[in-house]
Write a protein that holds these residues in place. Sequence first.
Motif, PDB file in Angstrom:
ATOM      1  N   THR A   1     -18.644  -5.849  29.933  1.00  0.00           N
ATOM      2  CA  THR A   1     -17.596  -5.523  30.901  1.00  0.00           C
ATOM      3  C   THR A   1     -17.775  -6.220  32.235  1.00  0.00           C
ATOM      4  O   THR A   1     -16.873  -6.227  33.052  1.00  0.00           O
ATOM      5  CB  THR A   1     -17.544  -4.007  31.161  1.00  0.00           C
ATOM      6  OG1 THR A   1     -18.790  -3.594  31.731  1.00  0.00           O
ATOM      7  CG2 THR A   1     -17.262  -3.246  29.882  1.00  0.00           C
ATOM      8  N   GLY A   2     -18.941  -6.775  32.506  1.00  0.00           N
ATOM      9  CA  GLY A   2     -19.204  -7.408  33.790  1.00  0.00           C
ATOM     10  C   GLY A   2     -19.918  -6.468  34.733  1.00  0.00           C
ATOM     11  O   GLY A   2     -20.729  -6.876  35.535  1.00  0.00           O
ATOM     12  N   GLY A   3     -19.605  -5.205  34.671  1.00  0.00           N
ATOM     13  CA  GLY A   3     -20.330  -4.162  35.375  1.00  0.00           C
ATOM     14  C   GLY A   3     -20.455  -4.319  36.873  1.00  0.00           C
ATOM     15  O   GLY A   3     -21.381  -3.780  37.463  1.00  0.00           O
ATOM     16  N   GLY A   4     -19.569  -5.042  37.528  1.00  0.00           N
ATOM     17  CA  GLY A   4     -19.658  -5.186  38.973  1.00  0.00           C
ATOM     18  C   GLY A   4     -20.906  -5.924  39.427  1.00  0.00           C
ATOM     19  O   GLY A   4     -21.445  -5.674  40.492  1.00  0.00           O
ATOM     20  N   GLN A   5     -21.376  -6.825  38.614  1.00  0.00           N
ATOM     21  CA  GLN A   5     -22.592  -7.562  38.912  1.00  0.00           C
ATOM     22  C   GLN A   5     -22.383  -8.458  40.130  1.00  0.00           C
ATOM     23  O   GLN A   5     -21.354  -9.107  40.272  1.00  0.00           O
ATOM     24  CB  GLN A   5     -22.976  -8.407  37.702  1.00  0.00           C
ATOM     25  CG  GLN A   5     -24.245  -9.202  37.875  1.00  0.00           C
ATOM     26  CD  GLN A   5     -24.570 -10.019  36.632  1.00  0.00           C
ATOM     27  OE1 GLN A   5     -23.772 -10.101  35.708  1.00  0.00           O
ATOM     28  NE2 GLN A   5     -25.723 -10.621  36.617  1.00  0.00           N
ATOM     29  N   GLN A   6     -23.357  -8.483  41.002  1.00  0.00           N
ATOM     30  CA  GLN A   6     -23.307  -9.293  42.203  1.00  0.00           C
ATOM     31  C   GLN A   6     -24.298 -10.454  42.086  1.00  0.00           C
ATOM     32  O   GLN A   6     -25.405 -10.284  41.583  1.00  0.00           O
ATOM     33  CB  GLN A   6     -23.670  -8.454  43.432  1.00  0.00           C
ATOM     34  CG  GLN A   6     -22.737  -7.293  43.675  1.00  0.00           C
ATOM     35  CD  GLN A   6     -21.367  -7.750  44.105  1.00  0.00           C
ATOM     36  OE1 GLN A   6     -21.224  -8.735  44.798  1.00  0.00           O
ATOM     37  NE2 GLN A   6     -20.344  -7.040  43.654  1.00  0.00           N
ATOM     38  N   LEU A   7     -23.901 -11.613  42.566  1.00  0.00           N
ATOM     39  CA  LEU A   7     -24.828 -12.740  42.619  1.00  0.00           C
ATOM     40  C   LEU A   7     -25.706 -12.598  43.849  1.00  0.00           C
ATOM     41  O   LEU A   7     -25.212 -12.363  44.941  1.00  0.00           O
ATOM     42  CB  LEU A   7     -24.068 -14.065  42.717  1.00  0.00           C
ATOM     43  CG  LEU A   7     -23.515 -14.630  41.427  1.00  0.00           C
ATOM     44  CD1 LEU A   7     -22.741 -15.905  41.718  1.00  0.00           C
ATOM     45  CD2 LEU A   7     -24.614 -14.911  40.438  1.00  0.00           C
ATOM     46  N   VAL A   8     -26.995 -12.720  43.657  1.00  0.00           N
ATOM     47  CA  VAL A   8     -27.926 -12.653  44.767  1.00  0.00           C
ATOM     48  C   VAL A   8     -28.354 -14.082  45.070  1.00  0.00           C
ATOM     49  O   VAL A   8     -28.860 -14.788  44.205  1.00  0.00           O
ATOM     50  CB  VAL A   8     -29.148 -11.776  44.410  1.00  0.00           C
ATOM     51  CG1 VAL A   8     -30.133 -11.755  45.550  1.00  0.00           C
ATOM     52  CG2 VAL A   8     -28.700 -10.371  44.051  1.00  0.00           C
ATOM     53  N   ASP A   9     -28.121 -14.507  46.299  1.00  0.00           N
ATOM     54  CA  ASP A   9     -28.432 -15.876  46.693  1.00  0.00           C
ATOM     55  C   ASP A   9     -29.863 -15.940  47.207  1.00  0.00           C
ATOM     56  O   ASP A   9     -30.126 -15.773  48.387  1.00  0.00           O
ATOM     57  CB  ASP A   9     -27.448 -16.335  47.768  1.00  0.00           C
ATOM     58  CG  ASP A   9     -27.549 -17.825  48.038  1.00  0.00           C
ATOM     59  OD1 ASP A   9     -28.326 -18.502  47.337  1.00  0.00           O
ATOM     60  OD2 ASP A   9     -26.842 -18.305  48.926  1.00  0.00           O
ATOM     61  N   ARG A  10     -30.788 -16.166  46.284  1.00  0.00           N
ATOM     62  CA  ARG A  10     -32.197 -16.263  46.665  1.00  0.00           C
ATOM     63  C   ARG A  10     -32.548 -17.722  46.879  1.00  0.00           C
ATOM     64  O   ARG A  10     -32.364 -18.552  46.010  1.00  0.00           O
ATOM     65  CB  ARG A  10     -33.071 -15.676  45.559  1.00  0.00           C
ATOM     66  CG  ARG A  10     -32.846 -14.202  45.409  1.00  0.00           C
ATOM     67  CD  ARG A  10     -34.042 -13.533  44.802  1.00  0.00           C
ATOM     68  NE  ARG A  10     -33.834 -12.095  44.826  1.00  0.00           N
ATOM     69  CZ  ARG A  10     -33.729 -11.339  43.749  1.00  0.00           C
ATOM     70  NH1 ARG A  10     -33.830 -11.875  42.572  1.00  0.00           N
ATOM     71  NH2 ARG A  10     -33.543 -10.053  43.859  1.00  0.00           N
ATOM     72  N   GLY A  11     -33.042 -18.023  48.033  1.00  0.00           N
ATOM     73  CA  GLY A  11     -33.461 -19.379  48.346  1.00  0.00           C
ATOM     74  C   GLY A  11     -32.293 -20.318  48.559  1.00  0.00           C
ATOM     75  O   GLY A  11     -32.460 -21.531  48.533  1.00  0.00           O
ATOM     76  N   GLY A  12     -31.092 -19.786  48.760  1.00  0.00           N
ATOM     77  CA  GLY A  12     -29.930 -20.617  49.031  1.00  0.00           C
ATOM     78  C   GLY A  12     -29.430 -21.399  47.840  1.00  0.00           C
ATOM     79  O   GLY A  12     -28.687 -22.363  48.002  1.00  0.00           O
ATOM     80  N   ARG A  13     -29.811 -21.018  46.622  1.00  0.00           N
ATOM     81  CA  ARG A  13     -29.412 -21.780  45.434  1.00  0.00           C
ATOM     82  C   ARG A  13     -27.906 -21.764  45.231  1.00  0.00           C
ATOM     83  O   ARG A  13     -27.307 -22.792  44.925  1.00  0.00           O
ATOM     84  CB  ARG A  13     -30.117 -21.228  44.203  1.00  0.00           C
ATOM     85  CG  ARG A  13     -31.601 -21.518  44.204  1.00  0.00           C
ATOM     86  CD  ARG A  13     -32.230 -21.043  42.900  1.00  0.00           C
ATOM     87  NE  ARG A  13     -33.644 -21.248  42.930  1.00  0.00           N
ATOM     88  CZ  ARG A  13     -34.546 -20.293  43.064  1.00  0.00           C
ATOM     89  NH1 ARG A  13     -34.165 -19.046  43.183  1.00  0.00           N
ATOM     90  NH2 ARG A  13     -35.818 -20.575  43.082  1.00  0.00           N
ATOM     91  N   VAL A  14     -27.308 -20.583  45.357  1.00  0.00           N
ATOM     92  CA  VAL A  14     -25.861 -20.486  45.166  1.00  0.00           C
ATOM     93  C   VAL A  14     -25.140 -21.250  46.264  1.00  0.00           C
ATOM     94  O   VAL A  14     -24.174 -21.974  46.013  1.00  0.00           O
ATOM     95  CB  VAL A  14     -25.406 -19.008  45.124  1.00  0.00           C
ATOM     96  CG1 VAL A  14     -23.900 -18.904  45.062  1.00  0.00           C
ATOM     97  CG2 VAL A  14     -26.045 -18.289  43.942  1.00  0.00           C
ATOM     98  N   SER A  15     -25.629 -21.149  47.478  1.00  0.00           N
ATOM     99  CA  SER A  15     -25.023 -21.870  48.604  1.00  0.00           C
ATOM    100  C   SER A  15     -25.098 -23.376  48.401  1.00  0.00           C
ATOM    101  O   SER A  15     -24.123 -24.096  48.641  1.00  0.00           O
ATOM    102  CB  SER A  15     -25.722 -21.503  49.907  1.00  0.00           C
ATOM    103  OG  SER A  15     -25.596 -20.139  50.165  1.00  0.00           O
ATOM    104  N   ARG A  16     -26.259 -23.862  47.949  1.00  0.00           N
ATOM    105  CA  ARG A  16     -26.405 -25.300  47.697  1.00  0.00           C
ATOM    106  C   ARG A  16     -25.482 -25.756  46.579  1.00  0.00           C
ATOM    107  O   ARG A  16     -24.877 -26.820  46.666  1.00  0.00           O
ATOM    108  CB  ARG A  16     -27.857 -25.631  47.350  1.00  0.00           C
ATOM    109  CG  ARG A  16     -28.780 -25.648  48.551  1.00  0.00           C
ATOM    110  CD  ARG A  16     -30.091 -26.363  48.255  1.00  0.00           C
ATOM    111  NE  ARG A  16     -30.725 -25.930  47.022  1.00  0.00           N
ATOM    112  CZ  ARG A  16     -31.733 -25.070  46.946  1.00  0.00           C
ATOM    113  NH1 ARG A  16     -32.237 -24.543  48.044  1.00  0.00           N
ATOM    114  NH2 ARG A  16     -32.246 -24.737  45.784  1.00  0.00           N
TER     115      ARG A  16
END
Length: 73
Positions: A48-63
Amino acid sequence: MKSDTHPDYHTITVVMTDGTKFETRSTWGAEGDTMTLDIDPTSHPAWTGGGQQLVDRGGRVSRFNKKFSFLQK
């Protein structure tokens, strides 16, 4: 061929967490048994996806977003 090498394959009833039922064939239990599920695709976060949040550790998602921002419209 050897006889009795395959398990008994019979009809059972499966009850989902929301109460819906369906019949299927299985090697679980005995003919006519009812399997009641604790977790199923309608209730488990894996499906269902379950309201999962992405956690940006070390700026990986930002990069990643910065690197491939030209692909977004």
